[in-house]
Scaffold this motif. Structure first.
Motif, PDB file in Angstrom:
ATOM      1  N   TYR A 195       0.704  -1.227   0.042  1.00  0.00           N
ATOM      2  CA  TYR A 195      -0.034  -0.042   0.008  1.00  0.00           C
ATOM      3  C   TYR A 195       0.857   1.270  -0.091  1.00  0.00           C
ATOM      4  O   TYR A 195       0.782   2.158  -0.794  1.00  0.00           O
ATOM      5  CB  TYR A 195      -1.013  -0.038   1.187  1.00  0.00           C
ATOM      6  CG  TYR A 195      -1.853   1.073   1.598  1.00  0.00           C
ATOM      7  CD1 TYR A 195      -3.093   1.073   0.465  1.00  0.00           C
ATOM      8  CD2 TYR A 195      -1.569   2.165   2.163  1.00  0.00           C
ATOM      9  CE1 TYR A 195      -3.885   2.487   0.557  1.00  0.00           C
ATOM     10  CE2 TYR A 195      -2.423   3.254   2.273  1.00  0.00           C
ATOM     11  CZ  TYR A 195      -3.524   3.605   1.586  1.00  0.00           C
ATOM     12  OH  TYR A 195      -4.476   4.584   1.572  1.00  0.00           O
ATOM     13  N   VAL A 196       1.780   1.314   0.926  1.00  0.00           N
ATOM     14  CA  VAL A 196       2.571   2.319   1.014  1.00  0.00           C
ATOM     15  C   VAL A 196       3.835   2.808   0.062  1.00  0.00           C
ATOM     16  O   VAL A 196       3.936   3.791  -0.293  1.00  0.00           O
ATOM     17  CB  VAL A 196       3.264   2.556   2.615  1.00  0.00           C
ATOM     18  CG1 VAL A 196       4.079   3.957   2.626  1.00  0.00           C
ATOM     19  CG2 VAL A 196       2.265   2.612   3.462  1.00  0.00           C
ATOM     20  N   LEU A 197       4.370   1.640  -0.285  1.00  0.00           N
ATOM     21  CA  LEU A 197       5.814   1.555  -1.003  1.00  0.00           C
ATOM     22  C   LEU A 197       5.313   1.420  -2.652  1.00  0.00           C
ATOM     23  O   LEU A 197       6.319   1.463  -3.350  1.00  0.00           O
ATOM     24  CB  LEU A 197       6.581   0.493  -0.658  1.00  0.00           C
ATOM     25  CG  LEU A 197       6.905   0.559   1.021  1.00  0.00           C
ATOM     26  CD1 LEU A 197       8.204  -0.294   1.016  1.00  0.00           C
ATOM     27  CD2 LEU A 197       7.555   1.903   1.142  1.00  0.00           C
ATOM     28  N   THR A 198       4.085   0.892  -2.960  1.00  0.00           N
ATOM     29  CA  THR A 198       3.931   0.553  -4.307  1.00  0.00           C
ATOM     30  C   THR A 198       2.704   1.328  -4.793  1.00  0.00           C
ATOM     31  O   THR A 198       2.686   2.119  -5.680  1.00  0.00           O
ATOM     32  CB  THR A 198       3.494  -0.930  -4.518  1.00  0.00           C
ATOM     33  OG1 THR A 198       4.677  -1.416  -4.288  1.00  0.00           O
ATOM     34  CG2 THR A 198       3.230  -1.179  -5.987  1.00  0.00           C
ATOM     35  N   LEU A 199       1.387   1.153  -4.331  1.00  0.00           N
ATOM     36  CA  LEU A 199      -0.096   1.617  -4.798  1.00  0.00           C
ATOM     37  C   LEU A 199       0.189   3.363  -4.522  1.00  0.00           C
ATOM     38  O   LEU A 199      -0.320   3.839  -5.563  1.00  0.00           O
ATOM     39  CB  LEU A 199      -1.013   1.091  -3.952  1.00  0.00           C
ATOM     40  CG  LEU A 199      -1.308  -0.547  -4.206  1.00  0.00           C
ATOM     41  CD1 LEU A 199      -2.601  -0.837  -3.354  1.00  0.00           C
ATOM     42  CD2 LEU A 199      -1.580  -0.775  -5.664  1.00  0.00           C
ATOM     43  N   LYS A 224       2.891   5.178  -3.749  1.00  0.00           N
ATOM     44  CA  LYS A 224       4.185   5.458  -3.132  1.00  0.00           C
ATOM     45  C   LYS A 224       4.557   6.870  -3.362  1.00  0.00           C
ATOM     46  O   LYS A 224       5.199   7.458  -2.523  1.00  0.00           O
ATOM     47  CB  LYS A 224       5.261   4.701  -4.201  1.00  0.00           C
ATOM     48  CG  LYS A 224       6.738   5.030  -4.267  1.00  0.00           C
ATOM     49  CD  LYS A 224       7.637   4.194  -5.221  1.00  0.00           C
ATOM     50  CE  LYS A 224       9.029   4.682  -5.211  1.00  0.00           C
ATOM     51  NZ  LYS A 224       9.605   3.872  -5.957  1.00  0.00           N
ATOM     52  N   ASP A 225       4.225   7.594  -4.260  1.00  0.00           N
ATOM     53  CA  ASP A 225       4.566   9.034  -4.461  1.00  0.00           C
ATOM     54  C   ASP A 225       3.980   9.866  -3.469  1.00  0.00           C
ATOM     55  O   ASP A 225       4.689  10.743  -2.999  1.00  0.00           O
ATOM     56  CB  ASP A 225       4.205   9.667  -5.875  1.00  0.00           C
ATOM     57  CG  ASP A 225       5.193   9.054  -6.749  1.00  0.00           C
ATOM     58  OD1 ASP A 225       6.484   8.397  -6.698  1.00  0.00           O
ATOM     59  OD2 ASP A 225       4.527   8.758  -8.098  1.00  0.00           O
ATOM     60  N   TYR A 226       2.761   9.558  -3.198  1.00  0.00           N
ATOM     61  CA  TYR A 226       2.071  10.202  -2.036  1.00  0.00           C
ATOM     62  C   TYR A 226       2.596  10.218  -0.882  1.00  0.00           C
ATOM     63  O   TYR A 226       2.828  11.227  -0.016  1.00  0.00           O
ATOM     64  CB  TYR A 226       0.418   9.645  -2.174  1.00  0.00           C
ATOM     65  CG  TYR A 226      -0.176  10.329  -0.967  1.00  0.00           C
ATOM     66  CD1 TYR A 226      -0.658  11.466  -0.921  1.00  0.00           C
ATOM     67  CD2 TYR A 226      -0.528   9.537   0.072  1.00  0.00           C
ATOM     68  CE1 TYR A 226      -1.580  12.272   0.336  1.00  0.00           C
ATOM     69  CE2 TYR A 226      -1.210   9.862   1.293  1.00  0.00           C
ATOM     70  CZ  TYR A 226      -1.733  11.336   1.303  1.00  0.00           C
ATOM     71  OH  TYR A 226      -2.406  11.747   2.266  1.00  0.00           O
ATOM     72  N   TRP A 227       2.976   8.914  -0.426  1.00  0.00           N
ATOM     73  CA  TRP A 227       3.498   8.799   0.872  1.00  0.00           C
ATOM     74  C   TRP A 227       5.208   9.224   0.887  1.00  0.00           C
ATOM     75  O   TRP A 227       5.510   9.878   2.062  1.00  0.00           O
ATOM     76  CB  TRP A 227       3.405   7.349   1.432  1.00  0.00           C
ATOM     77  CG  TRP A 227       2.205   6.878   1.786  1.00  0.00           C
ATOM     78  CD1 TRP A 227       1.326   6.402   0.674  1.00  0.00           C
ATOM     79  CD2 TRP A 227       1.510   6.987   2.985  1.00  0.00           C
ATOM     80  NE1 TRP A 227       0.302   6.134   1.670  1.00  0.00           N
ATOM     81  CE2 TRP A 227       0.356   6.536   2.833  1.00  0.00           C
ATOM     82  CE3 TRP A 227       2.147   7.377   4.239  1.00  0.00           C
ATOM     83  CZ2 TRP A 227      -0.661   6.322   3.851  1.00  0.00           C
ATOM     84  CZ3 TRP A 227       1.433   7.418   5.190  1.00  0.00           C
ATOM     85  CH2 TRP A 227      -0.064   6.662   5.236  1.00  0.00           C
ATOM     86  N   GLN A 228       5.627   9.258  -0.155  1.00  0.00           N
ATOM     87  CA  GLN A 228       7.151   9.624  -0.251  1.00  0.00           C
ATOM     88  C   GLN A 228       7.270  11.206  -0.015  1.00  0.00           C
ATOM     89  O   GLN A 228       8.266  11.460   0.688  1.00  0.00           O
ATOM     90  CB  GLN A 228       7.841   8.995  -1.447  1.00  0.00           C
ATOM     91  CG  GLN A 228       9.385   9.062  -1.345  1.00  0.00           C
ATOM     92  CD  GLN A 228      10.007   8.299  -2.570  1.00  0.00           C
ATOM     93  OE1 GLN A 228       9.382   8.134  -3.765  1.00  0.00           O
ATOM     94  NE2 GLN A 228      11.205   8.020  -2.456  1.00  0.00           N
ATOM     95  N   PHE A 229       6.375  11.940  -0.650  1.00  0.00           N
ATOM     96  CA  PHE A 229       6.547  13.203  -0.605  1.00  0.00           C
ATOM     97  C   PHE A 229       5.606  13.811   0.820  1.00  0.00           C
ATOM     98  O   PHE A 229       6.130  14.885   0.969  1.00  0.00           O
ATOM     99  CB  PHE A 229       5.979  13.701  -1.979  1.00  0.00           C
ATOM    100  CG  PHE A 229       6.632  13.620  -3.098  1.00  0.00           C
ATOM    101  CD1 PHE A 229       7.710  14.765  -3.294  1.00  0.00           C
ATOM    102  CD2 PHE A 229       6.890  12.807  -3.810  1.00  0.00           C
ATOM    103  CE1 PHE A 229       8.671  14.823  -4.483  1.00  0.00           C
ATOM    104  CE2 PHE A 229       7.488  12.509  -4.904  1.00  0.00           C
ATOM    105  CZ  PHE A 229       8.625  13.521  -5.203  1.00  0.00           C
ATOM    106  N   CYS A 230       4.676  13.218   1.112  1.00  0.00           N
ATOM    107  CA  CYS A 230       3.834  13.768   1.994  1.00  0.00           C
ATOM    108  C   CYS A 230       4.192  13.346   3.575  1.00  0.00           C
ATOM    109  O   CYS A 230       4.028  14.241   4.498  1.00  0.00           O
ATOM    110  CB  CYS A 230       2.421  13.650   1.881  1.00  0.00           C
ATOM    111  SG  CYS A 230       1.427  14.351   0.352  1.00  0.00           S
ATOM    112  N   PHE A 231       4.549  12.167   3.615  1.00  0.00           N
ATOM    113  CA  PHE A 231       5.091  11.330   4.723  1.00  0.00           C
ATOM    114  C   PHE A 231       6.358  10.805   4.688  1.00  0.00           C
ATOM    115  O   PHE A 231       6.339   9.496   4.749  1.00  0.00           O
ATOM    116  CB  PHE A 231       3.737  10.566   5.285  1.00  0.00           C
ATOM    117  CG  PHE A 231       2.440  11.210   5.484  1.00  0.00           C
ATOM    118  CD1 PHE A 231       2.090  11.957   6.651  1.00  0.00           C
ATOM    119  CD2 PHE A 231       1.795  11.089   4.502  1.00  0.00           C
ATOM    120  CE1 PHE A 231       0.863  12.636   6.675  1.00  0.00           C
ATOM    121  CE2 PHE A 231       0.271  11.613   4.530  1.00  0.00           C
ATOM    122  CZ  PHE A 231       0.088  12.347   5.848  1.00  0.00           C
ATOM    123  N   SER A 232       7.241  11.457   4.601  1.00  0.00           N
ATOM    124  CA  SER A 232       8.640  10.717   4.303  1.00  0.00           C
ATOM    125  C   SER A 232       9.133   9.978   5.327  1.00  0.00           C
ATOM    126  O   SER A 232       9.865   8.862   4.910  1.00  0.00           O
ATOM    127  CB  SER A 232       9.669  11.901   3.645  1.00  0.00           C
ATOM    128  OG  SER A 232       9.859  12.794   4.705  1.00  0.00           O
TER     129      SER A 232
END
Length: 220
Positions: free
Chosen positions: A190-194, A196-204
């Motif tokens: 969910y976090v690293l694939t589906l 990925k960009d959202y979590w990486q930029f908003c919740f690094s």
């Protein structure tokens, strides 16, 4: 606010729908960098006009359409609480894993209720994450485990009032531990694939912790 986007195709009596926020999270780079952002509809999320309920087949067709839609509504409304549970579990995964690995001590030792409450808290997080991500999580029934041990407690005359015996803790934790690989795999997907960009930029910081989560440990 949860937002649904509907598209009505009057020629086929179909209404397509999507969870706006979810599609944005799954395409976050495109959404944040492009002036125009398009939403994609497909046949997996559609409501179709249903004939009168003249037969059991008509009922089946109705529920086949409406149940996935209602599921999305429930997921959207509970997203904020799911997000809290997900963040909590990811940020504290090492502490929670260590807690669950507490097993096999002297069965007649007693644990304070605070320890037991932590076990319940971790189980609640795992169950919440599993239900939202639709994982094959095996629910741990605390009351059933307690009831299974009551006769033994009475026989040994060691019924705990304000503590829980290690015997019971081990039974609970061993079941929770078996669920961990499914939970970790689901979180990583969910976090690293589906998204990925959202979590990486908003919740690094959470993204990095999710990357560090171990699917299995040598103790399993």
């Amino acid at each position: 606010m949860p937002v649904l986007l509907f598209l009505a195709d009057v020629s086929s009596d179909k209404v397509y729908y999507i969870d706006v926020k979810r599609q944005i999270r799954e395409n976050y780079i495109l959404f944040s960098t492009c002036e125009n952002f398009s939403f994609t509809m497909n046949e997996r999320c559609v409501l179709q006009k249903t004939p009168k309920f003249d037969s059991e087949k008509d009922n089946d067709e109705y529920f086949k359409n409406i149940i996935p839609f209602l599921g999305i509504i429930v997921t959207m409304n509970g997203y904020d609480s799911f997000l809290d549970s997900l963040k909590d579990f990811i940020l504290n995964w090492k502490k929670y894993f260590e807690h669950i690995e507490h097993q096999g001590a002297d069965p007649f030792l007693r644990q304070e209720l605070d320890f037991y409450f932590m076990t319940q808290h971790i189980n609640m997080l795992m169950l919440h994450i599993s239900n939202t991500l639709r994982l094959s999580h095996c629910k741990v029934d605390f009351q059933k485990i307690r009831n299974d041990f009551l006769q033994a407690y009475k026989f040994w005359d060691v019924i705990p009032e304000f503590e829980v015996l290690e015997y019971e803790i081990t039974a609970i934790h061993s079941q929770m531990q078996r669920n961990l690989p499914v939970i970790i795999s689901g979180i990583k997907n969910y976090v690293l694939t589906l998204e990925k960009d959202y979590w990486q930029f908003c919740f690094s910081h959470i993204f990095k912790e999710a990357m560090a989560m171990e699917l299995e440990s040598p103790d399993y």
